[in-house]
Write an enzyme that holds these catalytic residues in place. Structure first.
Site, PDB file in Angstrom:
ATOM      1  CG  ASP A 111      -1.890   1.052   1.233  1.00  0.00           C
ATOM      2  OD1 ASP A 111      -2.491   1.181   0.343  1.00  0.00           O
ATOM      3  OD2 ASP A 111      -2.298   1.461   2.502  1.00  0.00           O
ATOM      4  CB  VAL A 161      -9.118  -5.087  -1.151  1.00  0.00           C
ATOM      5  CG1 VAL A 161      -9.302  -4.380  -2.543  1.00  0.00           C
ATOM      6  CG2 VAL A 161      -7.754  -5.183  -0.723  1.00  0.00           C
TER       7      VAL A 161
HETATM    8  P1  IMP Z   1       2.136  -0.560   3.763  1.00  0.00           P
HETATM    9  O1  IMP Z   1       1.090   0.767   3.803  1.00  0.00           O
HETATM   10  O2  IMP Z   1       2.261  -0.793   2.203  1.00  0.00           O
HETATM   11  O3  IMP Z   1       2.874  -0.534   4.731  1.00  0.00           O
HETATM   12  O4  IMP Z   1       0.975  -1.505   4.230  1.00  0.00           O
HETATM   13  C1  IMP Z   1       0.945  -2.292   5.351  1.00  0.00           C
HETATM   14  C2  IMP Z   1      -0.214  -3.239   5.596  1.00  0.00           C
HETATM   15  O5  IMP Z   1      -1.416  -2.467   5.740  1.00  0.00           O
HETATM   16  C3  IMP Z   1      -0.275  -4.480   4.624  1.00  0.00           C
HETATM   17  O6  IMP Z   1       0.808  -5.468   4.686  1.00  0.00           O
HETATM   18  C4  IMP Z   1      -1.794  -4.887   5.011  1.00  0.00           C
HETATM   19  O7  IMP Z   1      -1.623  -5.606   5.933  1.00  0.00           O
HETATM   20  C5  IMP Z   1      -2.250  -3.452   5.562  1.00  0.00           C
HETATM   21  N1  IMP Z   1      -3.257  -3.300   4.078  1.00  0.00           N
HETATM   22  C6  IMP Z   1      -2.891  -2.249   3.328  1.00  0.00           C
HETATM   23  N2  IMP Z   1      -3.666  -1.927   2.449  1.00  0.00           N
HETATM   24  C7  IMP Z   1      -5.051  -2.748   2.749  1.00  0.00           C
HETATM   25  C8  IMP Z   1      -6.223  -2.957   2.472  1.00  0.00           C
HETATM   26  O8  IMP Z   1      -6.878  -2.451   1.413  1.00  0.00           O
HETATM   27  N3  IMP Z   1      -6.921  -3.955   3.109  1.00  0.00           N
HETATM   28  C9  IMP Z   1      -6.439  -4.735   4.429  1.00  0.00           C
HETATM   29  N4  IMP Z   1      -5.344  -4.249   4.633  1.00  0.00           N
HETATM   30  C10 IMP Z   1      -4.552  -3.469   3.893  1.00  0.00           C
END
Ligand code: IMP
Ligand code: MG
Length: 186
Positions: A111, A161
Site C-alpha cells: 500500500d 480490500v
Molecule cells: P503498507 O502501507 O504498504 O505498509 O501496508 C501495510 C499493511 O497494511 C499491509 O501489509 C496490509 O496488512 C495492510 N493493508 C494495506 N492496504 C490494505 C487493504 O486494502 N486492506 C487490508 N489491509 C491493508
C-alpha cells in the site's frame, strides 16, 4: 464505524468481489512456476508477513517445487478503520539465520510501501544469499515510499480490500476471494 460482530453489518461490508478464487488460484500457479525458474532447484526460505499473508503463503508454498523452508514474521501496521497510522511495528521476528538462505518475502499487499521498506532494510543487514519480494496485491497509487516488489500478482486501484487473508478490524480474513470493502453503514 460499523459493528462487524453483527451479521447484517458484517455482510454489508462486502461491497463486491474484485478478484475471484479462480483468478487467485491461476495467478499463484504462474507465480510458483516463476519462482521455480528463478531459483532453478536451489533451496529457498519463504517468509510470510503475518497476519495478512498467511493464506497467500499457504497456497504459494504448495505451488513451488524447489526445496523450501517456511518462516514467519509479524508486522503490525496500526489502523484506525481503513486508514493507516503510518506506524509499523515488528512484533515477532524470524527464527532462521538468513545468511544461509535465498529469501523470498511473501506479502499480502503493498500500500504505502512502508512495511516492506522497513522489513527489507532490516533483513538486508543480515546478509541473505539473495532477497526477493512477492506480493499478492499492489496499490501503486498509494505509495509513500519508493518500493517495488519483484513480483506482484495483481495491481488494484485505491480501494480498501478484504478477504484471502486481508482484514478490516480483524474480520473477513477467511473469505476465499478478494472483495472491496464498503464503508457505508447498513
Ligand atoms: P503498507 O502501507 O504498504 O505498509 O501496508 C501495510 C499493511 O497494511 C499491509 O501489509 C496490509 O496488512 C495492510 N493493508 C494495506 N492496504 C490494505 C487493504 O486494502 N486492506 C487490508 N489491509 C491493508
Ligand atoms: Mg500485511
Amino acid at each position: 464505524m460499523r459493528n462487524l460482530c453483527e451479521k447484517e453489518q458484517y455482510e454489508a461490508g462486502i461491497k463486491r468481489v474484485l478478484i475471484t478464487k479462480e483468478e487467485i488460484d491461476a495467478a499463484i500457479v504462474r507465480a510458483g512456476k516463476m519462482i521455480d525458474g528463478l531459483y532453478d532447484g536451489r533451496p529457498i526460505l519463504l517468509v510470510s508477513i503475518l497476519k495478512g499473508a498467511f493464506v497467500f503463503m499457504a497456497d504459494l508454498c504448495r505451488a513451488v517445487s524447489v526445496p523450501c523452508e517456511i518462516g514467519f514474521m509479524c508486522a503490525k501496521s496500526y489502523y484506525q478503520g481503513t486508514v493507516s497510522s503510518g506506524v509499523v511495528k515488528i512484533t515477532m521476528d524470524l527464527e532462521q539465520d538468513i545468511s544461509q538462505f535465498h529469501v523470498v518475502i511473501v506479502e499480502d499487499i503493498i500500500d504505502t510501501g512502508r512495511t516492506l521498506n522497513d522489513i527489507i532494510n532490516m533483513l538486508k543487514v543480515r546478509n541473505p544469499l539473495s532477497l526477493h519480494v512477492v506480493a499478492l496485491l499492489d496499490k501503486p497509487s498509494r505509495r509513500l515510499v519508493d518500493f517495488k516488489a519483484d513480483l506482484a500478482l495483481f495491481t488494484i486501484p485505491d480501494h480498501f480490500v478484504i478477504g484471502y487473508g486481508l482484514d478490516c478490524a480483524e474480520y473477513y480474513r477467511n473469505l476465499p476471494y478478494i472483495a472491496e470493502y464498503s464503508e457505508e453503514e447498513a
